[in-house]
Design a protein around this motif. Structure first.
Motif, PDB file in Angstrom:
ATOM      1  N   ILE A 205      37.605  27.321  49.653  1.00 16.35           N
ATOM      2  CA  ILE A 205      38.201  28.230  48.666  1.00 16.35           C
ATOM      3  C   ILE A 205      37.888  27.605  47.308  1.00 16.35           C
ATOM      4  CG2 ILE A 205      40.328  29.263  47.786  1.00 16.35           C
ATOM      5  CD1 ILE A 205      39.701  30.202  50.647  1.00 16.35           C
ATOM      6  N   SER A 206      37.263  28.365  46.435  1.00 14.32           N
ATOM      7  CA  SER A 206      36.876  27.801  45.139  1.00 14.32           C
ATOM      8  C   SER A 206      36.928  28.882  44.059  1.00 14.32           C
ATOM      9  CB  SER A 206      35.471  27.199  45.218  1.00 14.32           C
ATOM     10  OG  SER A 206      34.524  28.195  45.524  1.00 14.32           O
ATOM     11  N   HIS A 207      36.697  28.441  42.850  1.00 18.23           N
ATOM     12  CA  HIS A 207      36.714  29.330  41.686  1.00 18.23           C
ATOM     13  C   HIS A 207      35.345  29.331  41.016  1.00 18.23           C
ATOM     14  CE1 HIS A 207      40.964  28.303  42.206  1.00 18.23           C
ATOM     15  NE2 HIS A 207      41.207  29.475  41.657  1.00 18.23           N
TER      16      HIS A 207
ATOM     17  N   THR B 295      36.135  34.732  40.037  1.00 19.79           N
ATOM     18  CA  THR B 295      37.346  33.933  39.868  1.00 19.79           C
ATOM     19  C   THR B 295      37.622  33.135  41.141  1.00 19.79           C
ATOM     20  OG1 THR B 295      38.902  35.756  40.302  1.00 19.79           O
ATOM     21  CG2 THR B 295      38.299  35.353  38.021  1.00 19.79           C
ATOM     22  N   LYS B 296      38.316  33.666  42.111  1.00 20.65           N
ATOM     23  CA  LYS B 296      38.640  32.913  43.321  1.00 20.65           C
ATOM     24  C   LYS B 296      37.943  33.560  44.520  1.00 20.65           C
ATOM     25  CE  LYS B 296      42.548  30.591  45.438  1.00 20.65           C
ATOM     26  NZ  LYS B 296      44.013  30.454  45.451  1.00 20.65           N
ATOM     27  N   ARG B 297      37.267  32.716  45.323  1.00 16.23           N
ATOM     28  CA  ARG B 297      36.512  33.245  46.453  1.00 16.23           C
ATOM     29  C   ARG B 297      36.599  32.304  47.646  1.00 16.23           C
ATOM     30  NH1 ARG B 297      30.270  31.512  45.576  1.00 16.23           N
ATOM     31  NH2 ARG B 297      30.725  29.351  45.089  1.00 16.23           N
TER      32      ARG B 297
ATOM     33  N   GLN C 281      45.128  33.624  50.346  1.00 20.29           N
ATOM     34  CA  GLN C 281      44.877  32.686  49.244  1.00 20.29           C
ATOM     35  C   GLN C 281      44.521  33.414  47.943  1.00 20.29           C
ATOM     36  OE1 GLN C 281      45.223  29.240  49.639  1.00 20.29           O
ATOM     37  NE2 GLN C 281      46.080  29.922  51.580  1.00 20.29           N
TER      38      GLN C 281
ATOM     39  N   CYS D 162      41.974  35.363  47.343  1.00 18.88           N
ATOM     40  CA  CYS D 162      40.541  35.395  47.049  1.00 18.88           C
ATOM     41  C   CYS D 162      40.104  36.836  46.848  1.00 18.88           C
ATOM     42  CB  CYS D 162      39.747  34.795  48.207  1.00 18.88           C
ATOM     43  SG  CYS D 162      40.021  33.037  48.449  1.00 18.88           S
TER      44      CYS D 162
END
Length: 139
Positions: free
Chosen positions: A61-63, A68-70, A102, A104
């Motif tokens: 999970i990252s930005h 944005t969030k994926r 999360q 995403c």
């Protein structure tokens, strides 16, 4: 049952499945490398049935500025003997629900151009081909 592997034993139980996708992996290097990747946000979800890991999904999970969030899926594989039994679908559905929980905005992954069966699987799950991935080898 699907869970995120956390203990050394749980991680090592994923090795044979992961090696089917990544045949260059050596068992002695697997645990320390997964632990290193975990320090960078990598998680390893495994599908177990009757005490055997039938499939794994490695993800982060990252930005980024684009979405944005994926959730980025680095690895997704079902062992050869369990293909066609719904393991991949269950892992993908679990990833989708986990990513939604999360907050995403999307699930992303790269797939080798030769992996036509995998492409069909992803397209059947409403994924779209939206870009080309470029690589420049440095060594």
């Amino acid at each position: 049952m699907i869970r995120i592997a956390q203990t050394d034993e749980q991680i090592l139980a994923c090795f044979s499945a992961m090696q089917q996708l990544r045949p260059h992996l050596q068992e002695a290097e697997f645990l320390p490398f997964v632990r290193l990747m975990m320090d960078e946000g990598y998680r390893l979800a495994c599908f177990e049935q009757d005490g055997q890991v039938l499939g794994v999904a490695g993800f982060k999970i990252s930005h980024n500025f684009y979405l944005t969030k994926r959730c980025y899926v680095e690895d997704l594989v079902t062992i050869e003997s369990a293909r066609g039994q719904g393991v991949g679908e269950k892992l993908f559905d679990w990833l989708s629900e986990h990513a939604k929980a999360q907050q995403c905005r999307a699930i992303h992954l790269d797939s080798g151009v030769q992996r036509h069966g995998a492409h069909k699987f992803y397209l059947n799950r409403d994924m779209k081909i939206v870009c080309h991935h470029f690589v420049k080898e440095l060594a």
